[in-house]
Design a protein around this motif. Sequence first.
Motif, mmCIF file in Angstrom:
data_model
loop_
_atom_site.group_PDB
_atom_site.id
_atom_site.type_symbol
_atom_site.label_atom_id
_atom_site.label_comp_id
_atom_site.label_asym_id
_atom_site.label_seq_id
_atom_site.Cartn_x
_atom_site.Cartn_y
_atom_site.Cartn_z
ATOM 1 N N ALA A 1 12.432 -2.424 6.996
ATOM 2 C CA ALA A 1 10.982 -2.231 7.069
ATOM 3 C C ALA A 1 10.349 -3.567 7.413
ATOM 4 O O ALA A 1 10.585 -4.574 6.747
ATOM 5 N N ALA A 2 9.556 -3.577 8.469
ATOM 6 C CA ALA A 2 8.798 -4.779 8.808
ATOM 7 C C ALA A 2 7.713 -4.978 7.743
ATOM 8 O O ALA A 2 7.236 -4.013 7.148
ATOM 9 N N PRO A 3 7.342 -6.209 7.449
ATOM 10 C CA PRO A 3 7.730 -7.454 8.105
ATOM 11 C C PRO A 3 9.006 -8.080 7.545
ATOM 12 O O PRO A 3 9.421 -9.133 7.999
ATOM 13 N N TYR A 4 9.616 -7.432 6.550
ATOM 14 C CA TYR A 4 10.743 -8.065 5.861
ATOM 15 C C TYR A 4 12.016 -8.068 6.702
ATOM 16 O O TYR A 4 12.710 -9.087 6.792
ATOM 17 N N ILE A 5 12.319 -6.936 7.326
ATOM 18 C CA ILE A 5 13.517 -6.853 8.156
ATOM 19 C C ILE A 5 13.321 -5.716 9.150
ATOM 20 O O ILE A 5 12.811 -4.660 8.795
ATOM 21 N N LYS A 6 13.684 -5.958 10.403
ATOM 22 C CA LYS A 6 13.495 -4.932 11.428
ATOM 23 C C LYS A 6 14.538 -5.115 12.520
ATOM 24 O O LYS A 6 14.704 -6.205 13.053
ATOM 25 N N THR A 7 15.240 -4.020 12.850
ATOM 26 C CA THR A 7 16.150 -4.038 13.989
ATOM 27 C C THR A 7 15.769 -3.003 15.032
ATOM 28 O O THR A 7 16.279 -3.022 16.142
ATOM 29 N N GLY A 8 14.880 -2.071 14.672
ATOM 30 C CA GLY A 8 14.495 -1.026 15.610
ATOM 31 C C GLY A 8 13.273 -0.279 15.127
ATOM 32 O O GLY A 8 12.514 -0.754 14.275
ATOM 33 N N GLY A 9 13.109 0.946 15.658
ATOM 34 C CA GLY A 9 11.915 1.727 15.370
ATOM 35 C C GLY A 9 11.752 2.079 13.903
ATOM 36 O O GLY A 9 10.619 2.200 13.413
ATOM 37 N N LEU A 10 12.868 2.279 13.187
ATOM 38 C CA LEU A 10 12.770 2.588 11.759
ATOM 39 C C LEU A 10 12.015 1.493 11.020
ATOM 40 O O LEU A 10 11.233 1.777 10.100
ATOM 41 N N GLY A 11 12.223 0.247 11.412
ATOM 42 C CA GLY A 11 11.539 -0.861 10.760
ATOM 43 C C GLY A 11 10.034 -0.781 10.932
ATOM 44 O O GLY A 11 9.276 -1.123 10.003
ATOM 45 N N ASP A 12 9.580 -0.315 12.093
ATOM 46 C CA ASP A 12 8.148 -0.138 12.324
ATOM 47 C C ASP A 12 7.603 1.034 11.514
ATOM 48 O O ASP A 12 6.530 0.951 10.904
ATOM 49 N N VAL A 13 8.343 2.155 11.529
ATOM 50 C CA VAL A 13 7.896 3.345 10.803
ATOM 51 C C VAL A 13 7.801 3.065 9.308
ATOM 52 O O VAL A 13 6.819 3.426 8.648
ATOM 53 N N ALA A 14 8.822 2.400 8.769
ATOM 54 C CA ALA A 14 8.858 2.138 7.333
ATOM 55 C C ALA A 14 7.882 1.060 6.909
ATOM 56 O O ALA A 14 7.694 0.811 5.721
ATOM 57 N N ALA A 15 7.244 0.407 7.872
ATOM 58 C CA ALA A 15 6.148 -0.516 7.562
ATOM 59 C C ALA A 15 4.821 0.213 7.573
ATOM 60 O O ALA A 15 3.990 0.044 6.675
ATOM 61 N N ALA A 16 4.614 1.050 8.588
ATOM 62 C CA ALA A 16 3.301 1.667 8.782
ATOM 63 C C ALA A 16 3.077 2.893 7.907
ATOM 64 O O ALA A 16 1.973 3.101 7.398
ATOM 65 N N LEU A 17 4.113 3.723 7.718
ATOM 66 C CA LEU A 17 3.926 4.954 6.950
ATOM 67 C C LEU A 17 3.534 4.691 5.493
ATOM 68 O O LEU A 17 2.563 5.294 5.008
ATOM 69 N N PRO A 18 4.226 3.811 4.763
ATOM 70 C CA PRO A 18 3.802 3.553 3.375
ATOM 71 C C PRO A 18 2.373 3.028 3.280
ATOM 72 O O PRO A 18 1.625 3.395 2.362
ATOM 73 N N LYS A 19 2.024 2.172 4.211
ATOM 74 C CA LYS A 19 0.662 1.622 4.235
ATOM 75 C C LYS A 19 -0.362 2.741 4.406
ATOM 76 O O LYS A 19 -1.404 2.768 3.722
ATOM 77 N N ALA A 20 -0.080 3.675 5.300
ATOM 78 C CA ALA A 20 -1.000 4.783 5.536
ATOM 79 C C ALA A 20 -1.042 5.734 4.344
ATOM 80 O O ALA A 20 -2.108 6.236 3.976
ATOM 81 N N LEU A 21 0.111 5.994 3.724
ATOM 82 C CA LEU A 21 0.140 6.866 2.548
ATOM 83 C C LEU A 21 -0.638 6.265 1.388
ATOM 84 O O LEU A 21 -1.373 6.961 0.682
ATOM 85 N N ALA A 22 -0.471 4.969 1.183
ATOM 86 C CA ALA A 22 -1.114 4.298 0.052
ATOM 87 C C ALA A 22 -2.629 4.271 0.182
ATOM 88 O O ALA A 22 -3.330 4.037 -0.808
ATOM 89 N N ALA A 23 -3.133 4.501 1.382
ATOM 90 C CA ALA A 23 -4.580 4.527 1.573
ATOM 91 C C ALA A 23 -5.220 5.786 1.001
ATOM 92 O O ALA A 23 -6.438 5.851 0.846
ATOM 93 N N SER A 24 -4.393 6.801 0.685
ATOM 94 C CA SER A 24 -4.927 8.033 0.104
ATOM 95 C C SER A 24 -5.294 7.806 -1.359
ATOM 96 O O SER A 24 -4.625 7.043 -2.065
ATOM 97 N N PRO A 25 -6.329 8.475 -1.850
ATOM 98 C CA PRO A 25 -6.737 8.288 -3.249
ATOM 99 C C PRO A 25 -5.652 8.727 -4.225
ATOM 100 O O PRO A 25 -4.878 9.651 -3.941
ATOM 101 N N ASN A 26 -5.604 8.059 -5.369
ATOM 102 C CA ASN A 26 -4.704 8.437 -6.467
ATOM 103 C C ASN A 26 -3.240 8.543 -6.030
ATOM 104 O O ASN A 26 -2.522 9.470 -6.394
ATOM 105 N N THR A 27 -2.836 7.597 -5.196
ATOM 106 C CA THR A 27 -1.463 7.573 -4.681
ATOM 107 C C THR A 27 -0.813 6.232 -4.984
ATOM 108 O O THR A 27 -1.442 5.188 -4.821
#
Length: 481
Positions: free
Chosen positions: A10-36
């Motif tokens: 997961a970026a920014p910690y470690i990234k070799t491909g698309g999974l690293g981008d997804v695992a950076a952006a998806l948690p950030k977007a999920l955490a923006a939801s209330p009570n999450t």
Amino acid sequence: MKILLATSEAAPYIKTGGLGDVAAALPKALAASPNTEVAVFLPYYKAIKDNQEFEIEYITNFTVPLAWRNVYAGLFRAVTKKKKLQYYFIDNEYYFYRDGCYGHYDDGERFAFFSKAILESLGHLDWYPDVIHANDWQTALLPVFLRAHYMKAEKYRPIKTLFTIHNMEYQGRFPDSFVDEVLGLPGDWKGTMQFDNSTNLMKAAIHTADRVSTVSRTYANEIQDPYYAHGLHDVLRQHAYKLSGVVNGIDTEVFDPAADPLIYANFDAATLEKKAENKKFLQERLSLAVRDDVPMVVMVTRLVGHKGVDLVQAVMDDLMQDDLQLVILGTGERQYEDMFRSYAANFPAKMSANILFDNTLSHQVYAGADLVLMPSRQEPCGLTQLIAMRYGAIPIVRETGGLFDTVPAYNIETGEGRGFTFKSYNAHDMLGAVRRAAEVFRDKEHWTALQKQDMAADSSWKNAVQDYWNIYREMTGPVQE
């Protein structure tokens, strides 16, 4: 809702491909939801541990039972003020203090330990998620271990699991003996773990997870076909009732031509003329002929067969005869690296082969490109085409997977569509799509309208996050959010 996302990068910690981008952006977007609350778990790789830019604190340590072993595990956490989004790191220097994330002789054991250690760590944190979201074969054992070893514990029992397939090709295949010697699973689990005379972690996750997803709607259908499934088509058909396709998004703050600090000149749809400055800068940097009247076609990709590089190889002589420029950025198989280097040496004014990974250059390539070529044999989702459109670079894609879902074919008569497509996996069909794109490039009125149309497309995580929320809620029922 509490969500645990387990990933091998997961970026920014470690990234070799698309999974690293997804695992950076998806948690950030999920955490923006209330009570999450969202927790991301990563291996504590050498590259993370030795990076002084990361502020990471020790929490505790414990042992992880893994077949006949009791293995040390350290638990670390990134120092952050964002309580709703936490990053945790599983430490074991024998397994993870090495160069590179993957490709080691004991990868199966390393990631089995990682998955088991995640489940063990929950008790030490006294934090139990509603959903564990596992990604690819490296974390495929999470639903397996949860069902086999932890369901007797009251706090683990309500946890639901989603397993996301980012690429069917890499399934986590190991010898039959892996079940006994490494995993230590009860004997009645062998049937679940075994496939085609081997232990197959992805197959086991498909069987045991509450839901399965992949990264585009079309790919979810394709992987039930033998051509795309790499042997698991019957398994996926059997579990089709719990299979969904969710198209990835991109981090629109990172990939924003109006604010990107890595490109030469910032621009947006209202100041599209500034994109030409980026093209000129890139041509000068790469020692190409400085021309604004020639279409610049780029590939930002791994140079491997399933990315369609063999199609490009088959028509390179034709491409070099056309009035266009070709820029390659990426690394991969030696035959393709050498081929592109050879053409670049012979056609230095119109061909640039950059056989490396360079994040800054990749942003500059998107900003300067007119066209981005993605002739993939299979493409689960693809982020390159989404990034390209954000920067006003028009995709040329084969109609497969996420490319089909995100790049509808452009119709110059109606103005509908986002790019240029071809269906058959055929080099001359691809060449025809490139030439159609080059023809429209020279029609500035239609070309500019297409660029603005693509830049206005919503490639954020907004829709994908809503799809994931729907899956989470279907699994868990009414959860206090």
